[in-house]
Design a protein around this motif. Structure first.
Motif, PDB file in Angstrom:
ATOM      1  N   GLY A 195       0.816  -1.206   0.000  1.00  0.00           N
ATOM      2  CA  GLY A 195       0.000   0.000   0.000  1.00  0.00           C
ATOM      3  C   GLY A 195       0.849   1.256   0.000  1.00  0.00           C
ATOM      4  O   GLY A 195       0.567   2.219  -0.712  1.00  0.00           O
ATOM      5  N   GLY A 196       1.970   1.283   0.769  1.00  0.00           N
ATOM      6  CA  GLY A 196       2.843   2.460   0.781  1.00  0.00           C
ATOM      7  C   GLY A 196       3.538   2.655  -0.546  1.00  0.00           C
ATOM      8  O   GLY A 196       3.741   3.782  -1.007  1.00  0.00           O
ATOM      9  N   MET A 197       3.919   1.576  -1.209  1.00  0.00           N
ATOM     10  CA  MET A 197       4.562   1.672  -2.520  1.00  0.00           C
ATOM     11  C   MET A 197       3.612   2.282  -3.542  1.00  0.00           C
ATOM     12  O   MET A 197       4.022   3.095  -4.379  1.00  0.00           O
ATOM     13  CB  MET A 197       5.024   0.282  -2.965  1.00  0.00           C
ATOM     14  CG  MET A 197       5.853   0.278  -4.248  1.00  0.00           C
ATOM     15  SD  MET A 197       6.338  -1.396  -4.663  1.00  0.00           S
ATOM     16  CE  MET A 197       7.295  -1.805  -3.217  1.00  0.00           C
ATOM     17  N   ASP A 198       2.358   1.889  -3.483  1.00  0.00           N
ATOM     18  CA  ASP A 198       1.391   2.463  -4.410  1.00  0.00           C
ATOM     19  C   ASP A 198       1.277   3.965  -4.188  1.00  0.00           C
ATOM     20  O   ASP A 198       1.160   4.747  -5.153  1.00  0.00           O
ATOM     21  CB  ASP A 198       0.039   1.796  -4.212  1.00  0.00           C
ATOM     22  CG  ASP A 198       0.082   0.333  -4.638  1.00  0.00           C
ATOM     23  OD1 ASP A 198       0.972  -0.022  -5.444  1.00  0.00           O
ATOM     24  OD2 ASP A 198      -0.768  -0.457  -4.158  1.00  0.00           O
ATOM     25  N   VAL A 199       1.334   4.389  -2.953  1.00  0.00           N
ATOM     26  CA  VAL A 199       1.248   5.823  -2.660  1.00  0.00           C
ATOM     27  C   VAL A 199       2.477   6.558  -3.210  1.00  0.00           C
ATOM     28  O   VAL A 199       2.370   7.650  -3.805  1.00  0.00           O
ATOM     29  CB  VAL A 199       1.107   6.043  -1.139  1.00  0.00           C
ATOM     30  CG1 VAL A 199       1.194   7.537  -0.811  1.00  0.00           C
ATOM     31  CG2 VAL A 199      -0.217   5.470  -0.648  1.00  0.00           C
ATOM     32  N   GLU A 200       3.696   5.966  -3.028  1.00  0.00           N
ATOM     33  CA  GLU A 200       4.911   6.602  -3.529  1.00  0.00           C
ATOM     34  C   GLU A 200       4.893   6.717  -5.055  1.00  0.00           C
ATOM     35  O   GLU A 200       5.300   7.729  -5.634  1.00  0.00           O
ATOM     36  CB  GLU A 200       6.145   5.811  -3.079  1.00  0.00           C
ATOM     37  CG  GLU A 200       6.379   5.831  -1.569  1.00  0.00           C
ATOM     38  CD  GLU A 200       6.678   7.239  -1.069  1.00  0.00           C
ATOM     39  OE1 GLU A 200       7.202   8.070  -1.857  1.00  0.00           O
ATOM     40  OE2 GLU A 200       6.391   7.515   0.100  1.00  0.00           O
ATOM     41  N   LEU A 201       4.427   5.653  -5.736  1.00  0.00           N
ATOM     42  CA  LEU A 201       4.352   5.692  -7.191  1.00  0.00           C
ATOM     43  C   LEU A 201       3.354   6.744  -7.652  1.00  0.00           C
ATOM     44  O   LEU A 201       3.604   7.469  -8.641  1.00  0.00           O
ATOM     45  CB  LEU A 201       3.946   4.312  -7.726  1.00  0.00           C
ATOM     46  CG  LEU A 201       4.996   3.207  -7.605  1.00  0.00           C
ATOM     47  CD1 LEU A 201       4.381   1.876  -8.052  1.00  0.00           C
ATOM     48  CD2 LEU A 201       6.208   3.548  -8.467  1.00  0.00           C
ATOM     49  N   GLU A 202       2.256   6.853  -6.981  1.00  0.00           N
ATOM     50  CA  GLU A 202       1.270   7.863  -7.361  1.00  0.00           C
ATOM     51  C   GLU A 202       1.836   9.272  -7.147  1.00  0.00           C
ATOM     52  O   GLU A 202       1.641  10.175  -7.966  1.00  0.00           O
ATOM     53  CB  GLU A 202      -0.007   7.662  -6.542  1.00  0.00           C
ATOM     54  CG  GLU A 202      -1.162   8.570  -6.963  1.00  0.00           C
ATOM     55  CD  GLU A 202      -1.658   8.266  -8.359  1.00  0.00           C
ATOM     56  OE1 GLU A 202      -2.271   9.152  -8.984  1.00  0.00           O
ATOM     57  OE2 GLU A 202      -1.429   7.121  -8.842  1.00  0.00           O
ATOM     58  N   LEU A 203       2.598   9.475  -6.058  1.00  0.00           N
ATOM     59  CA  LEU A 203       3.193  10.785  -5.787  1.00  0.00           C
ATOM     60  C   LEU A 203       4.241  11.132  -6.843  1.00  0.00           C
ATOM     61  O   LEU A 203       4.313  12.275  -7.337  1.00  0.00           O
ATOM     62  CB  LEU A 203       3.826  10.783  -4.390  1.00  0.00           C
ATOM     63  CG  LEU A 203       4.486  12.087  -3.949  1.00  0.00           C
ATOM     64  CD1 LEU A 203       3.466  13.228  -3.912  1.00  0.00           C
ATOM     65  CD2 LEU A 203       5.111  11.913  -2.565  1.00  0.00           C
TER      66      LEU A 203
END
Length: 268
Positions: free
Chosen positions: A208-216
């Protein structure tokens, strides 16, 4: 009127034609037995009258013999008395003969009636058995047809039981699915200790945190603040891709391998 109508309907529902036929046949047998008893009683009375007639005739013959003997010895008065008693016996014998004839005629009538009734009873018994067999076959066929069509009471109860079982099964499945969703979402706590282990939970959080970093990173690239992000799969493929071989020179020099580090903001 209401009570009689309801009682008649209840009796009609409870009535079994086979039992009614058997009861009617039993009543006819009882009537036939009474007729036969009547024939026997009349025959007994006739026989008793015959015995009385025979006894009176014997007395009459005896008085006649006594009158002859009295007359032979000159006792005319005794002869007259004997003949007078014999005359009275003759009157009784005549009456008894009339009774005998009447009893004999009655006996013949009862015997004929008994024979006719016996024939009717035998015919009714045959017809009764035929009707009972036909009714039993029709009842069995009706039950089979009702069972096939599902309108019988037994099959109706079975159908309702199956429907209730299906409804309860669907309800339990829906409840189990809802509880699974609530457990997965964390709305409910699993106290049985059978939920996922800590490693799986940590991996889920990292994903879930990786998805947030990629979106950012993607949003920064769109705003011109950084390069376009690459997914973790693409980075893994890039790292595992083999390096192209270089053409050898006259004096080959050892090449230094540089390790590529992911840029800030890129997924590991």
């Amino acid at each position: 009127m209401i009570f009689k109508s309801k009682a008649n309907k209840a009796l009609d529902k409870m009535e079994d034609p086979r039992e009614t036929l058997d009861y009617s046949y039993q009543r006819q047998l009882e009537l036939l037995q009474k007729v036969r008893r009547g024939v026997a009683d009349v025959a007994t009375s006739r026989k008793r009258v015959e015995l009385q007639i025979n006894g009176l005739e014997g007395q009459a013959r005896k008085l006649e013999d006594q009158g002859r003997k009295a007359l032979s010895v000159g006792r005319e008065d005794l002869a007259r008395e004997a003949l007078s008693r014999r005359s009275g016996l003759q009157t009784q014998i005549a009456d008894l003969r009339i009774q005998h004839d009447n009893l004999q005629a009655e006996e013949e009538k009862l015997t004929t009636a008994s024979q006719r009734l016996q024939a009717k009873v035998d015919s009714f018994r045959t017809k009764k058995e035929t009707i009972k067999a036909t009714y039993t076959a029709a009842e069995a066929q009706t039950r089979i047809n009702e069972a096939f069509s599902g309108i019988s009471e037994e099959m109706g109860d079975v159908g309702l039981a199956i429907q209730r079982a299906e409804d309860k099964t669907a309800q339990m499945q829906a409840r189990a699915g809802a509880i699974d969703e609530l457990l997965a979402s964390g709305a409910l706590d699993d106290f049985s200790g059978t939920r996922g282990d800590d490693i799986q939970a940590e991996l889920d959080r990292m994903g879930g945190g990786m998805d947030v970093e990629l979106e950012l990173a993607r949003m920064k690239a769109e705003l011109g603040q950084g390069p376009a992000p690459q997914s973790s799969i693409e980075q893994g493929q890039q790292q595992s891709a083999p390096q192209p071989a270089q053409q050898p020179q006259q004096q080959p020099q050892p090449q230094q391998q540089t390790q590529q580090f992911p840029r800030q903001g890129e997924g590991a």
